[in-house]
Design a protein around this motif. Sequence first.
Motif, PDB file in Angstrom:
ATOM      1  N   ARG A   1     -14.897  -7.531  -6.420  1.00 58.61           N
ATOM      2  CA  ARG A   1     -15.406  -6.371  -5.684  1.00 58.61           C
ATOM      3  C   ARG A   1     -14.863  -6.371  -4.253  1.00 58.61           C
ATOM      4  O   ARG A   1     -14.610  -5.298  -3.679  1.00 58.61           O
ATOM      5  CB  ARG A   1     -16.936  -6.369  -5.681  1.00 58.61           C
ATOM      6  N   ALA A   2     -14.697  -7.566  -3.684  1.00 57.70           N
ATOM      7  CA  ALA A   2     -14.110  -7.644  -2.342  1.00 57.70           C
ATOM      8  C   ALA A   2     -12.690  -7.072  -2.329  1.00 57.70           C
ATOM      9  O   ALA A   2     -12.289  -6.396  -1.372  1.00 57.70           O
ATOM     10  CB  ALA A   2     -14.107  -9.089  -1.856  1.00 57.70           C
ATOM     11  N   LEU A   3     -11.930  -7.310  -3.397  1.00 61.51           N
ATOM     12  CA  LEU A   3     -10.581  -6.756  -3.464  1.00 61.51           C
ATOM     13  C   LEU A   3     -10.612  -5.241  -3.590  1.00 61.51           C
ATOM     14  O   LEU A   3      -9.751  -4.540  -3.036  1.00 61.51           O
ATOM     15  CB  LEU A   3      -9.830  -7.379  -4.641  1.00 61.51           C
ATOM     16  N   ARG A   4     -11.598  -4.704  -4.304  1.00 63.42           N
ATOM     17  CA  ARG A   4     -11.723  -3.241  -4.389  1.00 63.42           C
ATOM     18  C   ARG A   4     -12.059  -2.651  -3.022  1.00 63.42           C
ATOM     19  O   ARG A   4     -11.522  -1.608  -2.620  1.00 63.42           O
ATOM     20  CB  ARG A   4     -12.797  -2.881  -5.408  1.00 63.42           C
ATOM     21  N   ILE A   5     -12.952  -3.326  -2.295  1.00 61.27           N
ATOM     22  CA  ILE A   5     -13.281  -2.865  -0.943  1.00 61.27           C
ATOM     23  C   ILE A   5     -12.055  -2.972  -0.034  1.00 61.27           C
ATOM     24  O   ILE A   5     -11.792  -2.083   0.790  1.00 61.27           O
ATOM     25  CB  ILE A   5     -14.457  -3.682  -0.379  1.00 61.27           C
ATOM     26  N   ALA A   6     -11.305  -4.050  -0.202  1.00 60.96           N
ATOM     27  CA  ALA A   6     -10.121  -4.231   0.629  1.00 60.96           C
ATOM     28  C   ALA A   6      -9.097  -3.128   0.365  1.00 60.96           C
ATOM     29  O   ALA A   6      -8.428  -2.660   1.296  1.00 60.96           O
ATOM     30  CB  ALA A   6      -9.508  -5.606   0.375  1.00 60.96           C
ATOM     31  N   ASP A   7      -8.970  -2.707  -0.891  1.00 64.50           N
ATOM     32  CA  ASP A   7      -8.047  -1.602  -1.184  1.00 64.50           C
ATOM     33  C   ASP A   7      -8.459  -0.329  -0.459  1.00 64.50           C
ATOM     34  O   ASP A   7      -7.608   0.401   0.078  1.00 64.50           O
ATOM     35  CB  ASP A   7      -7.997  -1.361  -2.693  1.00 64.50           C
TER      36      ASP A   7
ATOM     37  N   VAL B   1       0.856  -1.185   0.000  1.00 66.88           N
ATOM     38  CA  VAL B   1       0.000   0.000   0.000  1.00 66.88           C
ATOM     39  C   VAL B   1       0.894   1.237   0.000  1.00 66.88           C
ATOM     40  O   VAL B   1       1.712   1.408   0.911  1.00 66.88           O
ATOM     41  CB  VAL B   1      -0.937   0.007   1.228  1.00 66.88           C
ATOM     42  N   PRO B   2       0.788   2.103  -1.004  1.00 66.40           N
ATOM     43  CA  PRO B   2       1.630   3.314  -1.024  1.00 66.40           C
ATOM     44  C   PRO B   2       1.362   4.208   0.182  1.00 66.40           C
ATOM     45  O   PRO B   2       0.265   4.217   0.746  1.00 66.40           O
ATOM     46  CB  PRO B   2       1.235   3.998  -2.340  1.00 66.40           C
ATOM     47  N   VAL B   3       2.376   4.957   0.560  1.00 68.44           N
ATOM     48  CA  VAL B   3       2.262   5.808   1.749  1.00 68.44           C
ATOM     49  C   VAL B   3       1.239   6.920   1.535  1.00 68.44           C
ATOM     50  O   VAL B   3       0.548   7.337   2.480  1.00 68.44           O
ATOM     51  CB  VAL B   3       3.642   6.395   2.101  1.00 68.44           C
ATOM     52  N   HIS B   4       1.087   7.394   0.306  1.00 67.02           N
ATOM     53  CA  HIS B   4       0.186   8.519   0.059  1.00 67.02           C
ATOM     54  C   HIS B   4      -1.280   8.103   0.020  1.00 67.02           C
ATOM     55  O   HIS B   4      -2.166   8.963   0.003  1.00 67.02           O
ATOM     56  CB  HIS B   4       0.556   9.201  -1.261  1.00 67.02           C
ATOM     57  N   VAL B   5      -1.587   6.803   0.001  1.00 67.62           N
ATOM     58  CA  VAL B   5      -2.979   6.340  -0.017  1.00 67.62           C
ATOM     59  C   VAL B   5      -3.514   6.375   1.409  1.00 67.62           C
ATOM     60  O   VAL B   5      -3.115   5.562   2.252  1.00 67.62           O
ATOM     61  CB  VAL B   5      -3.080   4.922  -0.608  1.00 67.62           C
ATOM     62  N   ARG B   6      -4.419   7.294   1.677  1.00 67.34           N
ATOM     63  CA  ARG B   6      -4.954   7.484   3.035  1.00 67.34           C
ATOM     64  C   ARG B   6      -6.441   7.772   2.912  1.00 67.34           C
ATOM     65  O   ARG B   6      -6.861   8.893   2.634  1.00 67.34           O
ATOM     66  CB  ARG B   6      -4.235   8.633   3.748  1.00 67.34           C
ATOM     67  N   GLY B   7      -7.267   6.730   3.108  1.00 68.50           N
ATOM     68  CA  GLY B   7      -8.713   6.865   2.972  1.00 68.50           C
ATOM     69  C   GLY B   7      -9.362   7.396   4.231  1.00 68.50           C
ATOM     70  O   GLY B   7      -8.867   7.217   5.346  1.00 68.50           O
TER      71      GLY B   7
END
Length: 693
Positions: free
Chosen positions: A532-538, A463-469
């Motif tokens: 879709r589960a993988l998209r949610i997991a991201d 997971v990149p450091v800049h990805v912050r949901g």
Amino acid sequence: FEGEAVPVRRRVVGKSPPEAELRAAQLDKHCCPRTWAEFEAAGKALLENWDSLAAKNLLMQVCQAFPDEQYQAGMFRRGGVVGTLRSTWSRSWLAAICARLLKEHDPDCTFTSVYLSNSLAKDMHIDVSNLPGSQNCILPLCLPKRGGDLWVELGYGDVVTGPVVDHVDTRGKVRHGVVHRLDEDEVFKFDPKRYHFVTPFKGTRVVIVGYTSDVLGKASTDDLDGLADLGFQLPDSVYLRAPRQAQEEEEKVGLSAVQSTPVNKGGGWEETFPVADGFVDFRVNWSLSHRSVLKGTLCQVTVGLGWQACVSSTAVQNGAAVVGEVAAAASQKEGLYRRKAPRLWGQFRDSCLCDLSWECDGVTFRLEQSSLDPNWWKVLQVKDGQVVGALLVYVDDFLLCGSSVVLRSLAQALQHKWATTPLVVATPEQPIKFLGVDILVVPRGFVLSQQSYAEEVLRIHSVPVHVRGRIPCPRELASFEVVESDAPPTSEAVHQAQQVTGALLWLSQRSRPDLAFTCSLLASLATKAPHRALRIADRALGYLQRTKSASLVFVADSTQLHGWSDASFSPEGSRSHAGWCVCLHGCPIAWRSARQAFVTLSTAESELMASLECAVALESMQALLLSVGFSVEDRELHVDSQASLAISDGHGSQTTSRRARRLRRMQRAIEDELASQLQGMTLDDQPCVQEQP
């Protein structure tokens, strides 16, 4: 060896041409063996008059004469089938030379098999048939000028000594590793259960690989003795026998029991075997300790944890050898037993803890197991039965709770029973780790954090450091049903979805209740809509990146056992979603977010179902606390639905004709709780709390 004589120069003007240096080392084709028969004669002569350099040259000649062949010898495992390779005996001289070279360069290496790799490069893989915990030993004989090194995956806690190189495995997952440079005539060891491969190269690359196959306790004594005669340094674990294999070995070596009596305490048996010079009294029980007493030709051995062992008459003639062999096997059996038989290990551990008692400052203490959860233990004073502490176990991990005196005395009692790591006490400066959870002491309480585990999950999934949901799951993806836009499931997508779901579940069930709904959704979609589960997991991993330092703070207040329940009535036109949380003294100890088991027809019914589930959770928590010696005086259930409260109080029973039977059963269940005289439960209206914009 024959070659042209190179004249000696009186004055060195510069570097000699490479050809002038190599001509003297070139082999005469007329004196080199060409067939396997010639190689065999040369190999047997070499074993009688050993020379390491000549042995290395002979192996190089074999690889040059047969460039398309790879030699492998020793034990093999194919599924549950264990045996020795035919090439071990057909070319035993070659196996003996490889084993002897390995032992000379590393006397401590152990192996059941050898592999002479002749310029072969394998793709990224792990050695699935190798014994867990063993090491592969690589002895390079000839390496190319460039390439031919070994890339090995990094593991948790490794010290990185070079640049990290990422590679993608066959499943599309990114693996982080380091390229280890190999040197000729120097043994390199690595874990075969980590992904590894040989870096690309051109030219000749000849290495000897020694590895340990997982023989599953099925290796025959004849095979092991034959390999030992060839010079294989076998690990002690290969002598441990499966029960059926041990019986077959007894019959094979001609040992018949003349006396057999069961051992009642702890299970096991005793058998006495006649041998050439006397008798062997062999006892197997559930004790971890092992002892060996040698009296003339009578060797009495006690092996723990139910491992059977068989001794041949030739081995018994030298009593000291038998004692050393069985004692060495007993020193490793505990770890093997925990890994391959955790249930039996748990039974043995619990029996030891039940019998454990110790003294401290004139007070005798003992442990008493919880009747509901076998992992919980009470620390009691023997004199008055007062609870002074608690012990939580998980396989071979122990969490001790209580005063400093009780903790240290209990730790000493456990260390006297087993060899453990030193006691670590949680302090404001130094947390302790238990099952991936960091426990830190704060004023008037504790803090539970899984930041280190969250960082490891983020690293593994790249997971990149800049990805912050900001939220763990967006509304447009939060559907438990399969929609038309969902791609058909594939085995690879299902595996990846289940993997990331398991990683997030470990967080949501221990210190992150904010991920409970997302994990419930992922678990439901992992097999039927994995993409879709993988998209949610991201999105959830991005949210975890932003909140990885979030933790639970446990500071007790004056409240007792409280529960809160809520429900969302049919958000997708089908089953409703419910959630509840149970707190002890204001600290959350249990929570759940999941779809309800059946379709409800009204908001009141869905809220009533949620409140009933929370009431059951309150009952369970109270029973668990009582089983470990903590009494709870009162319980409160908070519900935010007036309609469900009316049904629970009995005022709504006349208006539920369509669903009368089901609602009245649920109503009576809660009424029974309200009418209980031992531990009453209070229902309270919890008004809806709205967030301020």
